[in-house]
Design an enzyme around this catalytic site. Structure first.
Site, PDB file in Angstrom:
ATOM      1  N   HIS A 183      34.432   8.653  38.582  1.00  0.00           N
ATOM      2  CA  HIS A 183      32.983   8.722  38.770  1.00  0.00           C
ATOM      3  C   HIS A 183      32.602   9.907  39.650  1.00  0.00           C
ATOM      4  O   HIS A 183      32.587   9.775  40.873  1.00  0.00           O
ATOM      5  CB  HIS A 183      32.490   7.423  39.403  1.00  0.00           C
ATOM      6  N   HIS A 236      27.914 -31.794  41.108  1.00  0.00           N
ATOM      7  CA  HIS A 236      28.540 -31.635  42.421  1.00  0.00           C
ATOM      8  C   HIS A 236      30.012 -32.054  42.428  1.00  0.00           C
ATOM      9  O   HIS A 236      30.630 -32.092  43.484  1.00  0.00           O
ATOM     10  CB  HIS A 236      27.785 -32.452  43.473  1.00  0.00           C
ATOM     11  N   GLU A 273      26.343 -19.115  50.040  1.00  0.00           N
ATOM     12  CA  GLU A 273      27.797 -19.280  49.940  1.00  0.00           C
ATOM     13  C   GLU A 273      28.509 -17.955  49.692  1.00  0.00           C
ATOM     14  O   GLU A 273      29.540 -17.653  50.298  1.00  0.00           O
ATOM     15  CB  GLU A 273      28.156 -20.258  48.806  1.00  0.00           C
ATOM     16  N   HIS A 290      27.515   9.599  35.776  1.00  0.00           N
ATOM     17  CA  HIS A 290      27.953   8.425  36.529  1.00  0.00           C
ATOM     18  C   HIS A 290      29.468   8.211  36.495  1.00  0.00           C
ATOM     19  O   HIS A 290      30.115   8.167  37.537  1.00  0.00           O
ATOM     20  CB  HIS A 290      27.255   7.151  36.030  1.00  0.00           C
ATOM     21  N   HIS A 292      34.122 -32.526  49.660  1.00  0.00           N
ATOM     22  CA  HIS A 292      33.573 -33.224  48.496  1.00  0.00           C
ATOM     23  C   HIS A 292      34.330 -32.760  47.251  1.00  0.00           C
ATOM     24  O   HIS A 292      33.766 -32.206  46.307  1.00  0.00           O
ATOM     25  CB  HIS A 292      32.063 -32.991  48.382  1.00  0.00           C
ATOM     26  N   LEU A 321      30.379  -4.612  42.845  1.00  0.00           N
ATOM     27  CA  LEU A 321      29.202  -4.119  43.558  1.00  0.00           C
ATOM     28  C   LEU A 321      28.594  -5.195  44.461  1.00  0.00           C
ATOM     29  O   LEU A 321      28.556  -6.370  44.111  1.00  0.00           O
ATOM     30  CB  LEU A 321      28.172  -3.597  42.560  1.00  0.00           C
TER      31      LEU A 321
HETATM   32  C1  LIG Z   1      29.827  -6.738  40.136  1.00  0.00           C
HETATM   33  C2  LIG Z   1      29.936  -5.507  39.326  1.00  0.00           C
HETATM   34  N1  LIG Z   1      29.298  -5.430  38.150  1.00  0.00           N
HETATM   35  C3  LIG Z   1      29.421  -4.357  37.366  1.00  0.00           C
HETATM   36  C4  LIG Z   1      30.192  -3.309  37.754  1.00  0.00           C
HETATM   37  C5  LIG Z   1      30.364  -2.109  36.850  1.00  0.00           C
HETATM   38  N2  LIG Z   1      29.609  -0.956  37.396  1.00  0.00           N
HETATM   39  C6  LIG Z   1      30.197  -0.037  38.153  1.00  0.00           C
HETATM   40  S1  LIG Z   1      29.143   1.114  38.721  1.00  0.00           S
HETATM   41  C7  LIG Z   1      27.853   0.366  37.926  1.00  0.00           C
HETATM   42  C8  LIG Z   1      26.475   0.953  38.022  1.00  0.00           C
HETATM   43  C9  LIG Z   1      26.125   1.092  39.416  1.00  0.00           C
HETATM   44  O1  LIG Z   1      24.962   1.818  39.545  1.00  0.00           O
HETATM   45  P1  LIG Z   1      24.697   2.562  40.898  1.00  0.00           P
HETATM   46  O2  LIG Z   1      25.087   1.726  42.035  1.00  0.00           O
HETATM   47  O3  LIG Z   1      23.316   3.036  40.848  1.00  0.00           O
HETATM   48  O4  LIG Z   1      25.725   3.755  40.851  1.00  0.00           O
HETATM   49  P2  LIG Z   1      25.464   5.254  40.424  1.00  0.00           P
HETATM   50  O5  LIG Z   1      25.369   5.271  38.927  1.00  0.00           O
HETATM   51  O6  LIG Z   1      24.208   5.673  41.051  1.00  0.00           O
HETATM   52  O7  LIG Z   1      26.659   5.967  40.908  1.00  0.00           O
HETATM   53  C10 LIG Z   1      28.278  -0.770  37.254  1.00  0.00           C
HETATM   54  C11 LIG Z   1      27.378  -1.615  36.443  1.00  0.00           C
HETATM   55  C12 LIG Z   1      30.843  -3.411  39.000  1.00  0.00           C
HETATM   56  N3  LIG Z   1      31.626  -2.445  39.475  1.00  0.00           N
HETATM   57  N4  LIG Z   1      30.679  -4.499  39.774  1.00  0.00           N
END
Ligand SMILES: Cc1ncc(C[n+]2csc(CCOP(=O)(O)OP(=O)(O)O)c2C)c(N)n1
Ligand SMILES: [Mg+2]
Length: 669
Positions: free
Chosen positions: A40, A480, A418, A271, A468, A131
């Protein structure tokens, strides 16, 4: 070979501009991605200015002492931009992060994995990639800093936590839990730099989101402002203001993804794929970076190395304060994560008294007994619950809450968050000095699972107190009642899943969870009361081998009843019925599959009984049990979802009874 760089002790070399410094990050990122043919480039190229200002003028760090407890933490929550971090670590002089490692980006065995992985190289404070997790870890780190500072004072603990998060991190639900908790606790030393580039994978973020992020953060109690993220002075000014804020700070840095790439900048094309030779050549021209791939000219590298040396005086001053500090030994013990012998004594005292008194207790209450015993002798234990304190029994009487007014407590009211709790606990553990545990219902491990997985992947000592743990919880019903959760958790590498059968086993499982320094543990505990089965005290931890013979057969062993947690007492009852009919039956308690599976085959076969009928009893789905009972064994448990009714009625309704176990035996004899 890398040139040997003289290490100037003052500011960056004259003639090296901010733009040169930022461009070196951009170039390394696009070149490494190109060489790996994957990765990236866009995020590092867009955030290079921000990162240069942060590392160059604000971050307190010393590459020669990467484990310095009072360093600022830097979390790259947008982990796909890993080359940003690797470039910074190389440029500022982290020994392990060589140019060769940069060239081996994303290759097997390199320190430069696709996403930053904790433990692969110094300077990687947490594993990011999913993320939002890094942002939520950072909240835990910032809480840990406050707790440790309250205990040891600013002479030893006085640092900040900086985060770079992207659109993706802020779209994830976990971000809401994290920022809400941080705002509530007024974590003013937490500073988030938002890569506000309006682009994610599918294209412009306007496709999917129209949040006013500044308003959102402000509503959660943050200071928030927007700056031009390509303007170093504007970023520096905002970071300066954030230093003195009385609340956590968000700085939305408006950037251009893939900054410098002539065609792809500002688009999703920058990206997550190599830019390509033509685009890279164009970027070199546009940025004014005429150097070949992976070459950072000596004066520019020297300027970066000077930044790497900037923290040395602060480190040395800290070392002096540390050397003179009255509580140095206790501070070091906590940072090293060493347990006091008193913890084992406390565990054994609980075991001894309950094996004599043989109380009937829910294991969630047993767990509280253990916590009450541990809290006074293990002050680094920081508990909490996601709004189920009274149900999870996670708070010892004398534990003081951590609040924005008093960070000196050892109990965190995480609220109904959580996922945020689990990720914050990762941050607490990663920060060091704290052993976090936190509770919710076992069913809601589903709400924590991505963070639990990262505890396991990073090898962090996080203790999940999950109560639980079956249909035994009763009236709350199938929403639950965990069914597949034990199997799902047992499937996770490096996670110890404990399901103790009584108070003695609960104490032993707590002891094992604390001793499990290189991974997380789950304690699956009951709502309903259970009899004490272990009435003969021994200091030895019988749960340590995962399973043991609780009650041997009288006469020839024809049957082995294998059970966990609340069903062990059902197995004991079934054994009595079988023995009354002259059928020799043994009961095995199996509180931890992972520990049992590590034992030599002779031990495992000895415990399970080499021949005869094997019956497993567990109030959960059967998935995975075949490994212990074989194809012809019997399973007494659940085959679908539970129901809403009093727990004892449900055990009868679903046939998880001693009679059902006896019938399963007879079918097979
Ligand atoms: C939980 C999660 N869902 C999906 C992804 C796949 N993914 C990696 S980067 C991205 C887009 C992220 O966008 P942004 O934070 O704006 O990054 P930019 O394109 O600006 O570098 C996705 C969907 C991931 N790494 N983690
Ligand atoms: Mg983006």
């Amino acid at each position: 070979m890398e040139a040997v760089i003289p290490r100037p002790s003052s500011a960056p070399s004259p003639g090296v501009s901010h733009r040169d410094m930022a461009n070196s990050i951009r170039a390394l990122a696009m070149d490494a991605v190109e060489k790996a043919n994957s990765g990236h480039p866009g995020m590092p190229m867009g955030m290079a200015d921000v990162a240069t200002v942060l590392f160059g003028r604000f971050l307190k760090f010393d590459p020669l002492h990467p484990h310095w407890p009072d360093r600022d933490r830097f979390v790259l929550s947008a982990g796909h931009g890993s080359m940003l971090l690797y470039a910074l670590l190389y440029l500022t002089g982290y020994e392990e992060m060589t140019l060769d490692e940069i060239k081996r980006f994303r290759q097997l065995g390199s320190r430069t994995a696709g996403h930053p992985e904790y433990g692969h190289a110094d300077g990687i404070e947490t594993t990011t990639g999913p993320l939002g997790q890094g942002l939520a870890n950072s909240v835990g780190m910032a809480i840990a800093e406050r707790i440790m500072a309250a205990r040891f004072g600013a002479d030893l603990v006085d640092h900040r936590t900086y985060v770079i998060a992207g659109d993706g991190c802020l779209m994830e639900g976990i971000s809401h839990e994290a920022i809400s908790l941080a705002g509530h606790l007024k974590l003013n030393k937490l500073i988030v730099l938002f890569d506000d580039n309006h682009i994610s994978i599918d294209g412009p973020t306007s496709l999917a989101v129209s949040d006013d992020q500044l308003a959102r953060f402000r509503a959660a109690g943050w200071a928030a402002e927007a700056v031009d993220g390509q303007d170093a002075e504007a970023v520096a000014a905002a970071l300066g203001r954030a230093q003195s804020a009385d609340r956590p700070s968000l700085i939305a840095c408006r950037t251009t993804i893939g900054y410098g790439a002539p065609k792809k900048a500002g688009t999703a094309a920058a990206h997550g794929s190599p830019l390509g030779a033509e685009e890279i050549a164009g970027a070199r021209a546009k940025l004014g970076w005429p150097y070949p791939p992976f070459v950072v000219p000596d004066p520019i590298l020297a300027a970066w190395r000077a930044i790497g040396q900037r923290g040395q005086p602060a480190f040395e001053a800290w070392q002096k304060r540390h050397a003179a500090h009255a509580e140095r030994a206790e501070f070091d013990r906590r940072i090293d994560g060493d347990l006091l012998a008193a913890a084992d004594l406390a565990i054994n005292a609980v075991k001894k008294s309950v094996s004599a008194e043989a109380p009937k207790l829910a294991t969630r209450q047993s767990s509280l007994k253990v916590i009450e015993a541990l809290a006074p002798v293990l002050p680094e234990l920081v508990g909490g619950s996601a709004d189920l304190t009274g149900s999870n029994n996670t708070k010892a009487k004398d534990m003081v809450p951590v609040t924005s007014q008093n960070y000196g407590g050892t109990y965190i009211y995480y609220g109904v968050r959580e996922h945020g709790m689990a990720a914050a606990m990762n941050g607490l553990a990663l920060h060091g000095g704290i052993i976090p545990y936190g509770g919710t219902f076992l069913i809601f491990t589903d709400y924590c699972r991505p963070a639990i997985r990262l505890s396991a992947l990073m090898g962090q000592r996080v203790i999940y107190v999950m109560t639980h743990d079956s249909i035994g919880q009763g009236e709350d019903g199938p929403t639950h009642q965990p069914i597949e959760h034990l199997a799902a958790l047992r499937a996770m590498p490096n996670l110890l899943v404990f399901r103790p059968a009584d108070t003695v086993e609960t104490a032993e499982c707590w002891q094992l969870a604390l001793a499990n320094r290189k991974g997380p543990s789950i304690l699956a505990l009951t709502r309903q009361a259970l009899p004490t089965l272990r009435t003969q005290h021994t200091d030895a931890n019988l749960c340590a081998r995962g399973a043991y013979l609780l009650a041997p057969a009288e006469g020839k062993q024809r049957v082995t009843l294998i059970a966990t947690g609340s069903e062990v007492s059902i197995a004991v009852e079934a054994r009595a019925k079988l023995q009354a009919e002259g059928i020799g039956a043994a009961v095995v308690s199996l509180p931890c599959w992972q520990l049992f599976d590590r034992q030599p085959i002779a031990y495992r076969e000895g415990v399970l009984g080499a021949d005869g009928v094997r019956i497993a009893i567990e109030a959960a789905g059967p998935f995975g049990w075949e490994r212990y009972i074989g194809a012809d064994g019997g399973f007494v448990g659940m085959s679908g979802f539970g129901a809403s009714a009093p727990g004892p009625d449900l055990y009868k309704h679903f046939g998880i009874t001693a009679d059902a176990a006896v019938a399963a035996v007879k079918e097979r004899l």
